[in-house]
Enzyme design. Sequence first.
Site, mmCIF file in Angstrom:
data_model
loop_
_atom_site.group_PDB
_atom_site.id
_atom_site.type_symbol
_atom_site.label_atom_id
_atom_site.label_comp_id
_atom_site.label_asym_id
_atom_site.label_seq_id
_atom_site.Cartn_x
_atom_site.Cartn_y
_atom_site.Cartn_z
ATOM 1 N N HIS A 308 0.807 -1.252 0.003
ATOM 2 C CA HIS A 308 -0.117 -0.053 0.259
ATOM 3 C C HIS A 308 0.875 1.206 -0.145
ATOM 4 O O HIS A 308 2.106 1.249 0.463
ATOM 5 C CB HIS A 308 -0.982 0.000 1.382
ATOM 6 C CG HIS A 308 -2.052 1.001 1.070
ATOM 7 N ND1 HIS A 308 -2.041 2.406 1.334
ATOM 8 C CD2 HIS A 308 -3.489 0.710 0.674
ATOM 9 C CE1 HIS A 308 -3.188 2.798 1.061
ATOM 10 N NE2 HIS A 308 -4.001 1.998 0.665
ATOM 11 N N ASP A 366 -8.122 -5.334 0.270
ATOM 12 C CA ASP A 366 -8.571 -6.088 -0.628
ATOM 13 C C ASP A 366 -8.020 -7.541 -0.525
ATOM 14 O O ASP A 366 -8.740 -8.257 -1.407
ATOM 15 C CB ASP A 366 -8.036 -5.328 -2.173
ATOM 16 C CG ASP A 366 -8.411 -4.313 -2.657
ATOM 17 O OD1 ASP A 366 -7.706 -3.349 -2.863
ATOM 18 O OD2 ASP A 366 -9.701 -4.107 -2.673
HETATM 19 C C1 SDX Z 1 -6.453 0.062 -2.771
HETATM 20 O O1 SDX Z 1 -4.395 4.439 -1.988
HETATM 21 C C2 SDX Z 1 -5.203 4.056 -1.286
HETATM 22 O O2 SDX Z 1 -5.764 4.350 -0.214
HETATM 23 C C3 SDX Z 1 -6.081 2.825 -2.148
HETATM 24 C C4 SDX Z 1 -6.963 1.770 -1.227
HETATM 25 C C5 SDX Z 1 -8.467 2.908 -0.976
HETATM 26 O O3 SDX Z 1 -8.779 2.432 -0.054
HETATM 27 O O4 SDX Z 1 -8.572 3.753 -1.949
HETATM 28 O O5 SDX Z 1 -6.351 1.544 -0.062
HETATM 29 C C6 SDX Z 1 -7.537 0.684 -2.113
HETATM 30 O O6 SDX Z 1 -6.025 0.508 -3.540
HETATM 31 C C7 SDX Z 1 -5.454 -0.814 -2.124
HETATM 32 C C8 SDX Z 1 -4.088 -1.508 -2.968
HETATM 33 C C9 SDX Z 1 -4.649 -2.393 -3.855
HETATM 34 N N1 SDX Z 1 -3.686 -2.768 -4.790
HETATM 35 C C10 SDX Z 1 -3.069 -4.023 -4.718
HETATM 36 O O7 SDX Z 1 -3.355 -5.084 -3.756
HETATM 37 C C11 SDX Z 1 -2.380 -4.522 -5.966
HETATM 38 C C12 SDX Z 1 -0.889 -5.004 -5.191
HETATM 39 N N2 SDX Z 1 -0.356 -3.744 -4.695
HETATM 40 C C13 SDX Z 1 0.832 -3.068 -5.537
HETATM 41 O O8 SDX Z 1 0.365 -2.916 -6.902
HETATM 42 C C14 SDX Z 1 1.204 -1.977 -4.711
HETATM 43 O O9 SDX Z 1 1.519 -2.290 -3.580
HETATM 44 C C15 SDX Z 1 0.617 -0.611 -4.421
HETATM 45 C C16 SDX Z 1 0.072 -0.249 -6.064
HETATM 46 C C17 SDX Z 1 -0.667 -0.859 -3.795
HETATM 47 C C18 SDX Z 1 1.310 0.563 -4.132
HETATM 48 O O10 SDX Z 1 2.545 0.928 -4.945
HETATM 49 P P1 SDX Z 1 3.400 1.841 -4.618
HETATM 50 O O11 SDX Z 1 3.034 2.520 -3.092
HETATM 51 O O12 SDX Z 1 3.915 2.656 -5.863
HETATM 52 O O13 SDX Z 1 4.779 0.995 -4.109
HETATM 53 P P2 SDX Z 1 5.825 0.525 -5.172
HETATM 54 O O14 SDX Z 1 5.126 0.268 -6.523
HETATM 55 O O15 SDX Z 1 6.895 1.842 -5.247
HETATM 56 O O16 SDX Z 1 6.597 -0.420 -4.222
HETATM 57 C C19 SDX Z 1 7.746 -0.493 -3.419
HETATM 58 C C20 SDX Z 1 8.260 -1.812 -3.628
HETATM 59 C C21 SDX Z 1 8.749 -2.157 -5.044
HETATM 60 O O17 SDX Z 1 9.837 -3.020 -4.861
HETATM 61 P P3 SDX Z 1 11.659 -2.135 -4.824
HETATM 62 O O18 SDX Z 1 11.549 -1.541 -6.372
HETATM 63 O O19 SDX Z 1 11.550 -1.230 -3.887
HETATM 64 O O20 SDX Z 1 12.529 -3.434 -5.256
HETATM 65 O O21 SDX Z 1 7.562 -2.996 -3.076
HETATM 66 C C22 SDX Z 1 7.388 -3.711 -4.240
HETATM 67 C C23 SDX Z 1 7.855 -2.748 -5.459
HETATM 68 O O22 SDX Z 1 8.069 -3.821 -6.566
HETATM 69 N N3 SDX Z 1 6.017 -4.032 -4.044
HETATM 70 C C24 SDX Z 1 5.567 -5.327 -4.248
HETATM 71 C C25 SDX Z 1 4.116 -5.279 -4.031
HETATM 72 N N4 SDX Z 1 3.783 -4.090 -3.921
HETATM 73 C C26 SDX Z 1 5.018 -3.299 -3.838
HETATM 74 N N5 SDX Z 1 5.989 -6.405 -4.748
HETATM 75 C C27 SDX Z 1 5.462 -7.586 -4.844
HETATM 76 N N6 SDX Z 1 3.907 -7.631 -4.643
HETATM 77 C C28 SDX Z 1 3.353 -6.397 -4.164
HETATM 78 N N7 SDX Z 1 2.007 -6.672 -4.053
#
Ligand code: SDX
Length: 431
Positions: A308, A366
């Site tokens: 998140h 989720d």
């Molecule tokens: C919702 O914003 C809100 O409030 C949203 C929400 C709401 O109520 O409105 O809470 C609802 O959208 C919840 C999120 C639902 N999405 C998912 O579950 C999809 C999976 N999650 C990821 O796509 C991700 O965690 C996000 C999109 C939710 C957040 O992405 P960020 O903040 O841009 O984080 P990032 O992509 O910069 O990740 C940081 C690191 C990265 O690795 P490094 O480059 O540091 O090595 O963490 C890794 C990412 O690759 N990472 C994950 C991951 N989420 C982040 N790796 C594997 N699986 C994941 N799910």
Amino acid sequence: MAENYVSLTEDDKEKASKLPIMDGTMGPSVVDIRSLYAQTGYFTYDPGFTSTASCSSKITYIDGDNGILLYRGYPIEQLAEKCDFLEVCYLLLNGELPNGAQMKEFVTIISQHVMVHEQLTKFYSGFRRDAHPMAVLVGVVGALSAFYHDVTDVTRPEDRYIAAIRLIAKMPNIVAMCHKYSTGMPFIYPKRKLGYAENFMRMMMGDPYDDYIANPVLIRALDRILILHADHEQNASTSTVRLAGSSGANPYACVAAGIACLWGAAHGGANEAVLNMLEEIGDVTKIPEYVAKAKDKSDPFRLMGFGHRVYKNYDPRAKLMRQTCHEVLDELNLNNDPMFKLAMELERIALEDEYFVERKLYPNVDFYSGIVLRALGIPTEMFTAIFALSRSVGWIAQWDEMISDPELKIGRPRQLYRGVAKRDVQPISSR
Ligand code: SDX
């Protein structure tokens, strides 16, 4: 990555040091950079808004490090336990929980607006039966602006309030019709005597042939799911609604834009993606393979329902959703549900894995919601539509707060231009 680092000149520093700090009631203070460009000629650069407050708001507060979520100051845990969704709608719109008389009046006005114009139901037949419900929802909610455009003056508080009422009241009907249309079953009309969540479930699951017998445990679980998804500060879809609304656009068109944004798998589409992921994993023996895929930078696969932007601790809504999962599966004698067991094992393994621990990736709202909705008999492709049903009150409350803000300006970000420098057009013969 930055190619070089600018060190502000002493004069720039002097000017930049004059940027005021604004403190909130809770959470980080902000540097007011509204005069930065005029004073220094610099823009700031923050494409994902990771360090940028786009507005000030009094509606929802999130402390991501400590897993805290407050709606108008009330902890989500207390609201989920002590209130129902319409009470929370009143709170988000008005800033205070209703007393008995206010709640009675609110329920009455909502009930006066639950029916949709019969012409609106014709929009569904323009879609294929197998259209994704979110595609239908974007279209039908956007179409509401055609029915209420001439009677909506966003500058009038009373018009903004009735727009909010209409949206809260009609979304269950509109969302349920998305499902009914996809099945070829007739639309079910709402019943005045039923509560909000029960009316929705009857319109979703009922049919004209039989009486719908509601299970109070399942109705309460759905009502709680609606509470947990109602608002969440300046998430992507809420920011979309705000940006659309900042131009003075019709509120229903703004909410349609929010629905479109919510559809994305990185946002509200994650609940559907979680279930599809769990079905693909299929068995606990395959969890290590998928965890490895999630960690592999060359693999686009991510563990859906994990991570998140704000929560770097357990999403408090995920905890409540897991508890709701237990209640629903117990009620339905599904506590050996293989999907739930798979999800809990996946959570256990991920939370012990250095990659997830290091990046503070925890289950979000989720991760469990799809399992609960599936147990309630709701088809996977409808999960995000139900998220949209709930979030509509947050979107319209945030839109109303923005429109009534005396400092309202149209949202118009700038950019870092990295295209070709100015050049002259040459005749085609010499290109
Ligand atoms: C919702 O914003 C809100 O409030 C949203 C929400 C709401 O109520 O409105 O809470 C609802 O959208 C919840 C999120 C639902 N999405 C998912 O579950 C999809 C999976 N999650 C990821 O796509 C991700 O965690 C996000 C999109 C939710 C957040 O992405 P960020 O903040 O841009 O984080 P990032 O992509 O910069 O990740 C940081 C690191 C990265 O690795 P490094 O480059 O540091 O090595 O963490 C890794 C990412 O690759 N990472 C994950 C991951 N989420 C982040 N790796 C594997 N699986 C994941 N799910």
